[in-house]
Scaffold this motif. Sequence first.
Motif, PDB file in Angstrom:
ATOM      1  N   ALA A 161    -100.838 -59.448 -19.160  1.00  0.00           N
ATOM      2  CA  ALA A 161    -101.909 -60.239 -19.886  1.00  0.00           C
ATOM      3  C   ALA A 161    -103.058 -60.504 -18.829  1.00  0.00           C
ATOM      4  O   ALA A 161    -104.160 -60.959 -19.244  1.00  0.00           O
ATOM      5  CB  ALA A 161    -101.497 -61.437 -20.747  1.00  0.00           C
ATOM      6  N   SER A 162    -102.485 -60.970 -17.748  1.00  0.00           N
ATOM      7  CA  SER A 162    -103.541 -61.456 -16.646  1.00  0.00           C
ATOM      8  C   SER A 162    -104.489 -60.650 -16.114  1.00  0.00           C
ATOM      9  O   SER A 162    -104.186 -59.271 -16.099  1.00  0.00           O
ATOM     10  CB  SER A 162    -102.652 -62.500 -15.737  1.00  0.00           C
ATOM     11  N   LYS A 177    -108.669 -67.568 -22.006  1.00  0.00           N
ATOM     12  CA  LYS A 177    -108.399 -66.530 -22.795  1.00  0.00           C
ATOM     13  C   LYS A 177    -107.678 -67.105 -24.076  1.00  0.00           C
ATOM     14  O   LYS A 177    -106.874 -67.995 -24.158  1.00  0.00           O
ATOM     15  CB  LYS A 177    -107.274 -65.438 -21.978  1.00  0.00           C
ATOM     16  N   VAL A 227    -104.075 -67.028 -17.067  1.00  0.00           N
ATOM     17  CA  VAL A 227    -104.894 -66.752 -18.265  1.00  0.00           C
ATOM     18  C   VAL A 227    -105.681 -67.864 -18.755  1.00  0.00           C
ATOM     19  O   VAL A 227    -106.031 -67.840 -19.934  1.00  0.00           O
ATOM     20  CB  VAL A 227    -103.791 -66.068 -19.291  1.00  0.00           C
ATOM     21  N   ASP A 240    -108.601 -61.694 -26.605  1.00  0.00           N
ATOM     22  CA  ASP A 240    -108.340 -61.359 -25.125  1.00  0.00           C
ATOM     23  C   ASP A 240    -106.782 -60.764 -25.103  1.00  0.00           C
ATOM     24  O   ASP A 240    -106.773 -59.870 -24.283  1.00  0.00           O
ATOM     25  CB  ASP A 240    -108.539 -62.374 -24.126  1.00  0.00           C
ATOM     26  N   ILE A 241    -105.975 -61.273 -25.625  1.00  0.00           N
ATOM     27  CA  ILE A 241    -104.470 -60.841 -25.589  1.00  0.00           C
ATOM     28  C   ILE A 241    -103.707 -60.723 -26.740  1.00  0.00           C
ATOM     29  O   ILE A 241    -104.013 -61.522 -27.618  1.00  0.00           O
ATOM     30  CB  ILE A 241    -103.834 -61.968 -24.459  1.00  0.00           C
ATOM     31  N   ALA A 299    -105.110 -65.657 -27.154  1.00  0.00           N
ATOM     32  CA  ALA A 299    -104.064 -64.723 -27.264  1.00  0.00           C
ATOM     33  C   ALA A 299    -103.283 -64.945 -28.603  1.00  0.00           C
ATOM     34  O   ALA A 299    -103.359 -66.128 -29.230  1.00  0.00           O
ATOM     35  CB  ALA A 299    -103.014 -65.188 -26.011  1.00  0.00           C
ATOM     36  N   LEU A 352     -97.553 -68.258 -21.904  1.00  0.00           N
ATOM     37  CA  LEU A 352     -99.272 -67.924 -21.766  1.00  0.00           C
ATOM     38  C   LEU A 352     -99.844 -69.138 -22.091  1.00  0.00           C
ATOM     39  O   LEU A 352    -100.961 -69.388 -21.418  1.00  0.00           O
ATOM     40  CB  LEU A 352     -99.462 -67.247 -22.927  1.00  0.00           C
ATOM     41  N   GLY A 389    -109.637 -56.569 -22.558  1.00  0.00           N
ATOM     42  CA  GLY A 389    -108.562 -57.350 -23.185  1.00  0.00           C
ATOM     43  C   GLY A 389    -107.272 -56.675 -22.625  1.00  0.00           C
ATOM     44  O   GLY A 389    -107.368 -55.706 -22.148  1.00  0.00           O
ATOM     45  N   SER A 390    -106.166 -57.349 -23.155  1.00  0.00           N
ATOM     46  CA  SER A 390    -104.858 -56.705 -22.790  1.00  0.00           C
ATOM     47  C   SER A 390    -103.944 -56.726 -23.999  1.00  0.00           C
ATOM     48  O   SER A 390    -103.951 -57.588 -24.816  1.00  0.00           O
ATOM     49  CB  SER A 390    -104.143 -57.620 -21.544  1.00  0.00           C
TER      50      SER A 390
END
Length: 252
Positions: free
Chosen positions: A231-232, A8, A5, A85-86, A10, A29, A136-137
């Motif tokens: 998340a990835s 990114k 990740v 992003d997360i 988070a 993460l 995004g996640s």
Amino acid sequence: MTGRVAGKTALVTGAGSDGGLGAATARRLAEEGATVWLTDIDAAGVQARAAEIGGRARGLVHDVTSETAWDTVIAEIVAEGGGLDILVNNAGIAILRMIEALTPQDYARQMEVNMTSGFLGMRAGVAAMRAAGRGGSIINLSSVAGLVGIPGVSAYAASKAGLRLFGKAIALETAKQGIRVNSVHPGMILTGMQSVALKDNPDQFAIITAGIPMGMMGDPADVANMVLFLASDEARYVTGAEFVVDGGLTAQ
């Protein structure tokens, strides 16, 4: 594989508890390259967990039941990191009582902290992700109690089941923008709080583990690794789904 990740940004809510799922997830993460913002209503706890992780980890005080607090937290993250992003909606509480002992206040509080916070988080997170335009996640921490009935767990189960289905609907609303929404359902996990309790009550530990097909409770890292996958970009085609981490408990 490392840097899964990397690059990114988070946000992990409810990450202030020592040995908790939020702290373990934030750590994992960060290990894989993300800039991680840990939030919690416990100011001292969340700052301590962020300091333990070090590097690009930051701790913020955050009441996840407050719309204003969500706006403030997301604005600070976006201002410093250029986007989000997360999002890991991990914050939650459990008031486990049989129906005759469950008060309207108990019910309402669990719905507010476990369910309404997820709504506020997803709404704020989706807005930030859409604005950045890079997908995004969003990962919602539910529970096996959100999948099957368990005596004495009614209101908690309702809040976790609601979070699961709310997320599925949002997954459909955001799929075209590349924003993925999934839920993770932990079973019996040996968090810091449970470790202390079971150390004092070893007989109870034996009873609990005897009912798990794998014969053991899970580690917070087991849940964190599932969140990391979702998340990835490895999970780029995964949305609107639920993932059980329970040693086979709900397969029985």
